[in-house]
Design a protein around this motif. Structure first.
Motif, short mmCIF file in Angstrom:
data_model
loop_
_atom_site.label_atom_id
_atom_site.label_comp_id
_atom_site.label_asym_id
_atom_site.label_seq_id
_atom_site.Cartn_x
_atom_site.Cartn_y
_atom_site.Cartn_z
N ALA A 182 -4.77 -5.10 5.92
CA ALA A 182 -5.43 -5.99 4.96
C ALA A 182 -4.77 -7.36 5.01
O ALA A 182 -3.54 -7.48 5.02
CB ALA A 182 -5.35 -5.43 3.54
N LYS B 149 -13.75 -4.21 2.53
CA LYS B 149 -13.08 -3.04 3.09
C LYS B 149 -13.28 -2.95 4.60
O LYS B 149 -12.40 -2.45 5.32
CB LYS B 149 -13.62 -1.77 2.42
CG LYS B 149 -13.23 -1.61 0.96
CD LYS B 149 -13.76 -0.30 0.41
CE LYS B 149 -13.38 -0.11 -1.05
NZ LYS B 149 -13.91 1.16 -1.62
N GLY C 207 -7.95 1.18 -3.53
CA GLY C 207 -8.99 2.10 -3.97
C GLY C 207 -8.68 2.76 -5.30
O GLY C 207 -9.19 3.85 -5.59
#
Length: 467
Positions: free
Chosen positions: A243, A376, A407
């Motif tokens: 990420a 995502k 999440g």
């Protein structure tokens, strides 16, 4: 108001540009940590070591403690707007709430407002849990009107919020106002309990220390030169991560391809020498409520822990091409106006010596709303565009982004700012002409109302504008 010359700033020359909050920190606190040492891998890489990046890192360690996190900071954690703002930790969001009602409806706007209000409790919880001394004093805010149009706006603001079920903002009755802050020619004073005064630099430096203690790597002196899919390139190496999160706020335009995503606006401030408790008693400024006037080009004031006044406001707010540095002479002119404003506000302030003058950048998106976005599929995320409300909203954004990345099921992920990608700003010179034009209209409206005691004809245009 009489024009005054630029204040004689007395801070040490090597720290004068840092502003009061940062300049009073120790040499050790202001020594940047080590830069990135070659290529590395992480679960999450965060670009930007201000409040947003630090809060994201903090809550990632809360929601997923095993996450490997790297924060990249071009200067030093807390060095930018996070260490240079006015020290208002407020949940009121006066203009933003109106914008949210118009765009998302009253229910969504109220959810956002309640989340921001609860964020005050959350920040206070973290400060106590981590034993961080950030000068936290939760005494609310005073909103001062000095003309009939300003008082009318305070009443309209109170009534509009009451329609949404917000009843904590109230106008002081005459007896309360007479015993409240001694602002010259005050026609009315409003109060909200939902604000705390905070020491911005201590908050930023303390957060950096806290996240390091939780195993987060903060690479300082490490500017991102390119943001790629699952990677951030710097001159000291590349961080590869699942990420990639941008927490760059007003500095976002410096990244390739993002020059029109957000505009950097500049707010200026000065700090007086310590005035002493007796001076604040003369001003009837008891405790540490933050203070603001009700002009379009408003000022904001804070009583520091050592009994100085910090006063800030806008001026030279946007530079052509989203440049980040204003001319020193232009900044000194804004500091002079702030000093003149301070002495005009208070009859009993006496001679004022200014020790610090500085400025800082905040980011504004085209629709004047902040956003939190995480994809995502690509692993890319962004949080920012707070429009000057960054102390509270950065914490809320940090919790939101950390929940989205991990999440984690949390109510923050249901707020109306999630997943919003606002339209891009206009190209130059249209962008410059529009922003500076609205700022000029606001200044003209203030002058008109000061002179005539009547609402400016362009008031509605200004209230609905982007700046």
């Amino acid at each position: 108001m009489k024009p005054v010359s630029a204040p004689d700033v007395t801070a040490p020359a090597d720290r004068a540009g840092l502003g009061f909050w940062l300049a009073e920190q120790s040499d050790e606190d202001l020594t940047p940590g080590a830069p990135l040492d070659g290529d590395t891998h992480a679960d999450v890489v965060i670009v930007g070591g201000g409040y947003t990046g630090l809060w994201i890192a903090y809550y990632l360690t809360e929601f997923a403690p095993q996450t490997k996190i790297v924060v990249l900071e071009a200067k030093q954690a807390g060095f930018g707007a996070s260490g240079r703002n006015g020290g208002w930790c407020t949940a009121e969001m006066p203009s933003l709430l109106t914008t949210l009602v118009g765009t998302h409806g009253p229910m969504a706007a109220m959810r956002m407002y309640r989340a921001a209000r609860a964020t005050l409790d959350e920040i206070e919880r973290v400060l106590e849990s981590e034993q961080l001394d950030a000068g936290w004093r939760r005494d609310g805010s005073l909103y001062v009107a000095r003309t009939k149009p300003q008082l009318d706006r305070l009443r309209a603001w109170r009534d509009g919020r009451a329609q949404l079920g917000i009843t904590d903002f109230r106008l002081l009755d005459p007896d309360e106002a007479a015993n409240s802050i001694a602002v010259r020619d005050a026609t009315g004073i409003g109060f909200t309990p939902h604000c705390a005064a905070v020491h911005p630099a201590r908050l930023g430096l303390g957060l950096a220390q806290a996240v390091r203690g939780r195993g987060v790597t903060i690479a300082e002196g490490t500017a991102a030169t390119a943001v790629r899919e699952r990677a951030v390139v710097t001159e000291h190496g590349t961080v590869y991560a699942k990420a990639v999160l941008l927490a760059t706020e007003g500095y976002t335009g410096g990244l390739a391809g993002r020059g029109r995503a957000i505009v950097p606006l500049r707010s200026h401030a000065i700090a007086t020498a310590p005035l002493g408790a007796a001076a604040f008693e003369r001003l009837r400024w008891r405790g540490a409520p933050t203070v603001t006037d009700s002009r379009y080009q408003f000022c904001y004031l804070n009583r520091t822990p050592d009994d100085r006044i910090v006063i800030g406001g806008r001026g030279v707010g946007y530079l052509l091409g989203s440049r980040l540095r204003a001319r020193p002479a232009a900044e000194r002119a804004v500091h002079a106006r702030l000093l003149a404003t301070l002495t005009d506000l208070f009859d009993g302030i006496g001679d004022v010596r200014v020790t610090h003058g500085w400025s800082g950048l905040y980011g504004l998106q085209r629709d004047s709303e902040p956003s939190v976005v995480f994809d995502k599929e690509t692993g890319h995320g962004y949080a920012g565009g707070y429009g000057g409300e960054g102390i509270v909203l950065s914490n809320l954004a940090g919790r939101t982004m950390a929940a989205l990345v991990t999440g984690t099921r949390r109510p923050e992920t249901k707020l109306c700012w999630n997943g919003r990608t606002p339209s891009r700003w206009e190209p130059e010179p249209v962008r410059y002409a529009g922003i500076r034009g609205i700022a000029t209209l606001a200044t003209m409206a203030d002058l008109f109302e000061d002179r005539t005691n009547r609402t400016a004809p362009l008031a509605q245009v200004i209230m609905k504008s982007v700046v």
